[in-house]
Design a protein around this motif. Sequence first.
Motif, PDB file in Angstrom:
ATOM      1  N   GLN A 196     -27.247 -22.961  64.108  1.00  0.00           N
ATOM      2  CA  GLN A 196     -26.955 -21.780  64.851  1.00  0.00           C
ATOM      3  C   GLN A 196     -28.388 -21.215  65.414  1.00  0.00           C
ATOM      4  OE1 GLN A 196     -24.456 -19.830  61.580  1.00  0.00           O
ATOM      5  NE2 GLN A 196     -24.719 -18.119  62.968  1.00  0.00           N
ATOM      6  N   LEU A 197     -29.456 -21.499  64.640  1.00  0.00           N
ATOM      7  CA  LEU A 197     -30.707 -21.030  65.036  1.00  0.00           C
ATOM      8  C   LEU A 197     -31.014 -21.534  66.261  1.00  0.00           C
ATOM      9  CD1 LEU A 197     -32.678 -20.514  61.757  1.00  0.00           C
ATOM     10  CD2 LEU A 197     -31.927 -18.547  63.335  1.00  0.00           C
ATOM     11  N   GLU A 256     -29.209 -20.230  69.107  1.00  0.00           N
ATOM     12  CA  GLU A 256     -29.962 -18.922  69.583  1.00  0.00           C
ATOM     13  C   GLU A 256     -31.417 -19.281  70.190  1.00  0.00           C
ATOM     14  OE1 GLU A 256     -30.622 -16.485  66.195  1.00  0.00           O
ATOM     15  OE2 GLU A 256     -28.400 -16.708  65.669  1.00  0.00           O
ATOM     16  N   ASN A 282     -32.017 -21.929  72.008  1.00  0.00           N
ATOM     17  CA  ASN A 282     -31.718 -22.253  73.638  1.00  0.00           C
ATOM     18  C   ASN A 282     -31.336 -21.147  74.371  1.00  0.00           C
ATOM     19  OD1 ASN A 282     -32.414 -24.657  72.684  1.00  0.00           O
ATOM     20  ND2 ASN A 282     -30.296 -25.549  71.951  1.00  0.00           N
ATOM     21  N   LYS A 323     -21.525 -11.747  74.379  1.00  0.00           N
ATOM     22  CA  LYS A 323     -21.024 -10.631  74.238  1.00  0.00           C
ATOM     23  C   LYS A 323     -21.750  -9.937  73.126  1.00  0.00           C
ATOM     24  CE  LYS A 323     -16.526  -8.089  74.345  1.00  0.00           C
ATOM     25  NZ  LYS A 323     -17.352  -6.916  73.873  1.00  0.00           N
ATOM     26  N   GLY A 324     -21.922  -8.540  73.434  1.00  0.00           N
ATOM     27  CA  GLY A 324     -22.457  -7.589  72.258  1.00  0.00           C
ATOM     28  C   GLY A 324     -24.020  -8.003  72.015  1.00  0.00           C
ATOM     29  N   GLU A 325     -24.512  -8.677  72.468  1.00  0.00           N
ATOM     30  CA  GLU A 325     -25.872  -9.338  72.339  1.00  0.00           C
ATOM     31  C   GLU A 325     -27.180  -8.866  73.233  1.00  0.00           C
ATOM     32  OE1 GLU A 325     -26.348 -13.150  70.784  1.00  0.00           O
ATOM     33  OE2 GLU A 325     -24.467 -12.840  69.334  1.00  0.00           O
ATOM     34  N   PHE A 326     -26.626  -8.080  74.221  1.00  0.00           N
ATOM     35  CA  PHE A 326     -27.724  -7.540  75.146  1.00  0.00           C
ATOM     36  C   PHE A 326     -29.082  -7.092  74.273  1.00  0.00           C
ATOM     37  CE2 PHE A 326     -29.975  -3.886  77.118  1.00  0.00           C
ATOM     38  CZ  PHE A 326     -30.484  -4.484  78.181  1.00  0.00           C
ATOM     39  N   TYR A 327     -28.736  -6.162  73.345  1.00  0.00           N
ATOM     40  CA  TYR A 327     -30.143  -5.723  72.827  1.00  0.00           C
ATOM     41  C   TYR A 327     -30.774  -6.565  72.011  1.00  0.00           C
ATOM     42  CZ  TYR A 327     -29.054  -1.097  74.172  1.00  0.00           C
ATOM     43  OH  TYR A 327     -29.046   0.136  75.040  1.00  0.00           O
ATOM     44  N   ARG A 328     -30.201  -8.000  71.735  1.00  0.00           N
ATOM     45  CA  ARG A 328     -30.917  -8.925  71.020  1.00  0.00           C
ATOM     46  C   ARG A 328     -32.045  -9.566  72.092  1.00  0.00           C
ATOM     47  NH1 ARG A 328     -27.649 -13.421  68.052  1.00  0.00           N
ATOM     48  NH2 ARG A 328     -29.059 -13.817  66.220  1.00  0.00           N
ATOM     49  N   THR A 356     -32.470   0.562  80.289  1.00  0.00           N
ATOM     50  CA  THR A 356     -32.498   1.545  79.154  1.00  0.00           C
ATOM     51  C   THR A 356     -33.334   2.565  79.516  1.00  0.00           C
ATOM     52  OG1 THR A 356     -34.399   0.706  78.106  1.00  0.00           O
ATOM     53  CG2 THR A 356     -32.316  -0.422  77.456  1.00  0.00           C
TER      54      THR A 356
END
Lengths: 257, 257, 242, 242, 242, 242, 242, 242
Positions: free
Chosen positions: G24-25, G28, G30, G91-96, G146
Amino acid sequence: MADVMMAEPSSSTSALTRREHLAKTFEAYRAELDANTETRERLIILSRSITQMSKKLIFHLHRGATSGLVARAKNIRDGKGKEKEIIANFEKIRAELGSGESAESFWRWARPVSPGLEEYIEAVSFLFYLETGRLISLAEVQKGLSNPQTEEPYVVVTPEDYILGMSDLTGELMRYATNALSTGDHETPLAVCEFVRTVKVYFDGIPPYQLHKLSKKQDETTRSLVKIEKVCYSLRLRLIEFADRPDILRQMASRAL
Amino acid sequence: MADVMMAEPSSSTSALTRREHLAKTFEAYRAELDANTETRERLIILSRSITQMSKKLIFHLHRGATSGLVARAKNIRDGKGKEKEIIANFEKIRAELGSGESAESFWRWARPVSPGLEEYIEAVSFLFYLETGRLISLAEVQKGLSNPQTEEPYVVVTPEDYILGMSDLTGELMRYATNALSTGDHETPLAVCEFVRTVKVYFDGIPPYQLHKLSKKQDETTRSLVKIEKVCYSLRLRLIEFADRPDILRQMASRAL
Amino acid sequence: MSAATDNKGRIANVDATLTSVIGQLETEANVKKAIRESLEPIEEFSRSALTELNKLHSAPASDQAAICERCLATVAKAQPLWADVSKLIPKGEFYRYSFAIGPLCRSFVTSIAFARFILHDELVPAFTAANLMGLGGDDTGELQLTADDYLQGVIGMVNELPRLSINAVTAQNFALPVKIAAFVNDVFQSYSLLNLRNDQLRRRFDSLKYDLKRCEDVVYDLTLRGLTAGTAAEANGEKTNA
Amino acid sequence: MSAATDNKGRIANVDATLTSVIGQLETEANVKKAIRESLEPIEEFSRSALTELNKLHSAPASDQAAICERCLATVAKAQPLWADVSKLIPKGEFYRYSFAIGPLCRSFVTSIAFARFILHDELVPAFTAANLMGLGGDDTGELQLTADDYLQGVIGMVNELPRLSINAVTAQNFALPVKIAAFVNDVFQSYSLLNLRNDQLRRRFDSLKYDLKRCEDVVYDLTLRGLTAGTAAEANGEKTNA
Amino acid sequence: MSAATDNKGRIANVDATLTSVIGQLETEANVKKAIRESLEPIEEFSRSALTELNKLHSAPASDQAAICERCLATVAKAQPLWADVSKLIPKGEFYRYSFAIGPLCRSFVTSIAFARFILHDELVPAFTAANLMGLGGDDTGELQLTADDYLQGVIGMVNELPRLSINAVTAQNFALPVKIAAFVNDVFQSYSLLNLRNDQLRRRFDSLKYDLKRCEDVVYDLTLRGLTAGTAAEANGEKTNA
Amino acid sequence: MSAATDNKGRIANVDATLTSVIGQLETEANVKKAIRESLEPIEEFSRSALTELNKLHSAPASDQAAICERCLATVAKAQPLWADVSKLIPKGEFYRYSFAIGPLCRSFVTSIAFARFILHDELVPAFTAANLMGLGGDDTGELQLTADDYLQGVIGMVNELPRLSINAVTAQNFALPVKIAAFVNDVFQSYSLLNLRNDQLRRRFDSLKYDLKRCEDVVYDLTLRGLTAGTAAEANGEKTNA
Amino acid sequence: MSAATDNKGRIANVDATLTSVIGQLETEANVKKAIRESLEPIEEFSRSALTELNKLHSAPASDQAAICERCLATVAKAQPLWADVSKLIPKGEFYRYSFAIGPLCRSFVTSIAFARFILHDELVPAFTAANLMGLGGDDTGELQLTADDYLQGVIGMVNELPRLSINAVTAQNFALPVKIAAFVNDVFQSYSLLNLRNDQLRRRFDSLKYDLKRCEDVVYDLTLRGLTAGTAAEANGEKTNA
Amino acid sequence: MSAATDNKGRIANVDATLTSVIGQLETEANVKKAIRESLEPIEEFSRSALTELNKLHSAPASDQAAICERCLATVAKAQPLWADVSKLIPKGEFYRYSFAIGPLCRSFVTSIAFARFILHDELVPAFTAANLMGLGGDDTGELQLTADDYLQGVIGMVNELPRLSINAVTAQNFALPVKIAAFVNDVFQSYSLLNLRNDQLRRRFDSLKYDLKRCEDVVYDLTLRGLTAGTAAEANGEKTNA
Ligand SMILES: [Mn+2]
Ligand SMILES: [Mn+2]
């Protein structure tokens, strides 16, 4: 336990054998490391001396930069003589590194040499600017640091060295432009401003990862540019006020020399 | 305005007069500043060379410190020879500063000399400890750095220099004690531990404002002491385990040499 | 047992050696402290001299000479005190304590050079400055005004001149700015002769060019408005006599 | 007008000069990147070699030789790849890029020296190590194993030995600790012959003495419990043949 | 068994001791938080007062008095809130929390001194400033305006004056720069006679010299252009008699 | 004329205001200096107490009690001196000067907690520590041992324990390490239940975990060699029942 | 045997668990890399936009509009590229990944706000800036500008204005400095009413005061020389009515 | 007049724009604060879970299972509280606030993985850990246990194992160290096969090697003294077959 006791002598004899063998190898390493240390020290001394002489050359050039045409020409001629003395030290560096076959070794010793090299590039580019009003090119710097006969470089000037040296040049140009203003020279500040602004725009375009050391120097360049811009600003205000009295402006300018 | 115009020539003539007068004075200042810079550079070169040689002497001493009695005595004799070579460099420093009348000038140049001096003190005190098991005194250090005939100091050793040098010595003693353990020498670590602990207690008592640089070095001394204490700790555990087998302990110790 | 004796001997040796050296360190710290205290009353005079000179900025031209004389008189009052400092410095160790004495010397040079410029339109020579401070006599021993302190002190004085030039104009004294600009120009050209290292003197020298520019600007302003007539001749004429 | 031309000429000169030098800088950056990428597959082998050796810690004595052979075989697989690296380095510029190559060389030396010690109870010479890596042939040009990288790589290997010594005891292999202690002692004495600067090699050398102590401790422990009987003879006897 | 009791006893002792001490720390943390919250509405007024004064920079001379009166009125609105702060501070602990109160006091002093200078051409005394803030009454207990906060607030106000002087000229108000220069000169003169040992304050006070220069520059610019007619004579002429 | 009066008035006002405020600052600076000087002899005792405790590291078990008693006796000698400090602190201003007193208090707490732990195997309560220092009587006025200083002093003492544990083994004192590990464990356990918000203290307390590990390591080494007989059972056996 | 099974089971379990998580890491990592690469061409446009604006410093007034239009055109060219970035963000990971996107957004806001100020004398609203960048459409998904990035971009633009003001005078454009000073004053006034809690932003905003001063200085110089005729009256005259 | 309108228009525009943006920032700051407060009671449980596990270090083998069960029960108590946190996080903004949630997740993973290892000799999978924490249900929305937090939590747990191994020996529990060493070895082996690019994680994972060594040291000490009888053979013997 007796076995252990018995094993001991043979063990230590054989150990001595391997140890003696290793000792010979490592004495060779010691000689190599000691020789390297001595070479490094000699190069540091040469590099420091180049730094000193380059700083002196820069002071020398500032002294003549705001004089009249004749004095200025002589100052630049003298400056070139000083530059030759500095180059002689680069020749000594080359001699220290050996030549021909072992030419590669320059890269091995680039680190102790680089402080002097950078200061030299700053000085020679200032000299070149004062003489020609142009920016010295990397090829021209390299040519000056090469054997005139064989064209073999004494030291290799990398784009990094060149760029960092130019970055320092902007600081000297700022001093030059400011001094020029006090002598009533109204063209030099504007020319220098344009020049430094162009250099800065080009350097701004270099991605930080390509030349890490530049970013700190760019801050210094920006500060220099802002100072030059302020000089140009005062100059413009002055020129406007004196627009209908060019006689006074001329008189004041000549007074300063 | 005509007045101004008329005033100009006389003004510039007189300005030249004062300016010429000042130029002469300031050319003398330039000569003085240039000479100072050269002296400083020469002293830095000598100081760097002393540093290098002192470091080499320390390595040399470590090599012999854990050998047998005879080898050890020879190692110390050789070390003294190396020390003489270092002292020759201090003599050169004195020559650089001039002597007799201008003796005061040492203080003027203490800063470029001090890095080499500190490293020398570290080396000579280590040599002295290995030879005598004692702490060299400031007077003894100074005597070594003085002309044997005239007793004139080559350079003056201040309490600061001495204390900072001793502080560095504790690091070398830590290495010595740890190396000694591996060769089965069980007395050296305990003796060194007591020695370093005493030095630390004394240095802890020096108020920070009296010697600012010491506090950082005291942290290093504390780290060294803790390492030595751990060595003593292992040693104690080992001695306890071998309490009824002194034969093995002896055998193991001799094996290492 | 001999090991035990050895050990005790070693510890005794460490004790004696360290006690002695720490004692020496303390003695030195005391010398430093004594020197600092002996400088305090001199600093008081140095501050007074500068405060006196500060009055130049709001005084009419006619009062300037008197202010400068009072400033030099204040400097002179400090002269006898240097002997006390000198006594505290061991033979041959002037440079060991110059870090404490230097700043004070610079401040005095600033005051003296300022006053002498106003009075005589000259750059006071280092030798004269030292004499006015009271250094160089028999009782001040090795105390000296170093070249570096002199050179820094002079720059400190030049840094004050743009302000004086501007305030002179406010007070309708149009001769002084011309005199100042000529002087700063000369001083700047003189300092340009030096090859400086990257030290404090270099940094202070770099500031000179802005002072020069500012002083020249005032003369430009006055000339443009025809306010230098006569005075320029006056100021420059005097200079040749100085 | 000629001033204008001059100015345009000057700007053109600046443009041309800077464009060219920035182009060169980019070229260099690309060389660096290419070299780094060419090293990646080699690094893969380097990691595998170390992972293979890691098995020594939990393997029985009988498997150790096989593990070491596999490790050396992995190292050998990287040999042809060095030619690709070599092609990217301009003539005479090995030391310009050694900052990128060095760490990899050290890691290989660690693996090779480790395997050769287990297999032959020897400290592999730098020349042999370079050969096993595949350096020094015609197609690897100026690529070389520097003395510094060799010396650091060897220390990296010694750092692993205390752990191996301890795990050998856990696995009831009592001969290996004796062999290790003798070897580490020899290596330590050899390094003691060097005069080091305050650089990374010096710092790593300082760590050696703790490894030596730890390895010696294991032998003390075994000797005390009579667990080295025979094996010591075995280990040392072999060493003389090596 | 007595050992067991001892052990249990020690654990209980350690537990009780730490719990009680950490409890105290929590109480303190809560007081700090409460004080910070009680200061928030006061800060709001402080910000409004400064924002009001900010209008001076673009207002015509005729509006200045009104702006200053509104500023002081805003300051006055905060008066009753200090009692709430005071209640939170345990007896004898004002100085424990002064780190949180001090900056606010300085900001108020800046506003008050600014307004009073414009209105009355005076340096407001510390006592008056404290009164205007609402400190010093019965209900504000140990709350006080410290000498340090007062001085820092005053310096903060002087730091604003060069900007006001410049903007006054832009707004064709030529009298204000002269008044400002005279005031800053007074503050600077008084200060330079004093021997201030507090380092941070000293550095801030030294910054005043820069402000003074800028204010003098403005007066110079006006004088040169004959824009100070009357006002300059008034302010400067008298100064020479002082 | 009224302008002149105004000017003179303003100058006088500025002068009077600044002189009075700076006078207050001087007074404060003098109080600070006096307090610092009054603390110097106390610091001397504090240093002596620590030097005495330092002997624990090389002393045999039989000397420990005597060393600790001498340490507490040294602490006691400082008691009467606190009254002198107290007299210098104006009413309600303890926290103004606590920055100077705090470090000294911490150092005393470290000494006292150390000695009391060795003597009585306890964590000395803050109240007792204050009493032993001589604080809290009538003549020490507002002087107090704050919770923060107490805790920091305690942590400072625990930080010393791993070293003592190791040196105790060297000195063949095998009971002490067991006692130390149990004590540090208690402190750590109690602490980890508490929610300490103060960040600096929290970080220091977190460092205790590392100290605890080091103390446990020593007990482990002793247990392995059967050197904790009796003591270990005593301390650990009971702990399991707790 | 059951132990063996356990062992094998545990090893398999550990292996499977770690492999899956590290997988998984990698994924991410990538995504991160892909996003960074997708931003590179956009960064190119961002740099070009700034380079274009840089020409304002040496351009005559008549060229300014064209420069700004070209700048906005360059910004517009980047619009379609944001969709590529958007596709890469789960999805839902913009802030990441906003840490990588934010700096670029700020740089665009700086360019846009700068150009719009020169063209329309306005502070471009965040919504408009986002639109000009190409964010907020259907194909840019969760990508957003933002509030923090918008504000930092705006401050970055204001920081450039004092330099432009000075260079405008050099280029004989006397209207621009007046326009700039009025704009910066508006921004500063509006801001000082707001209570910004974000510390980093607050510090940057506080720096605006210094920018404002520098802009006002230029207007002062122009006013003194009568060079603001018309424009000054226009901008300032109205301001007083506001 | 139209200029006046423009000016007013611009001021209004600037004001509106900044007010709206800073309003957004305030809202965000409030969300952050609310989230932090909603995490506080969960942190309380996290701390209790760790404190419970801490007892393992001094408990006899027979109590370990009960301790671990109590730890997991404490973790379970926090489950319902996550829904409160979830409600505060705006849609799509989990990663905006993960900086505050992450550390807490890591701490829970540490506790869970620790307990599950002692109870079941396994490495708890991320999915299971999330379930035990109460994440992943319908009411916890976007809240999730990231791969990074899981891995860091696991490493945090492994970091505790050397200490437990050592204390187990002190408590005469000789089986646990063998079990621990085998487990840490498995984790380390699995990891070293993976190519982890994340730098911070890589550094933490590298620290595992140090933990592994310490665990192996304990097994060595036991083996040497014949204290692993049975268990060692069990764990190690099988490992060689693996
Ligand atoms: Mn330069
Ligand atoms: Mn050393």
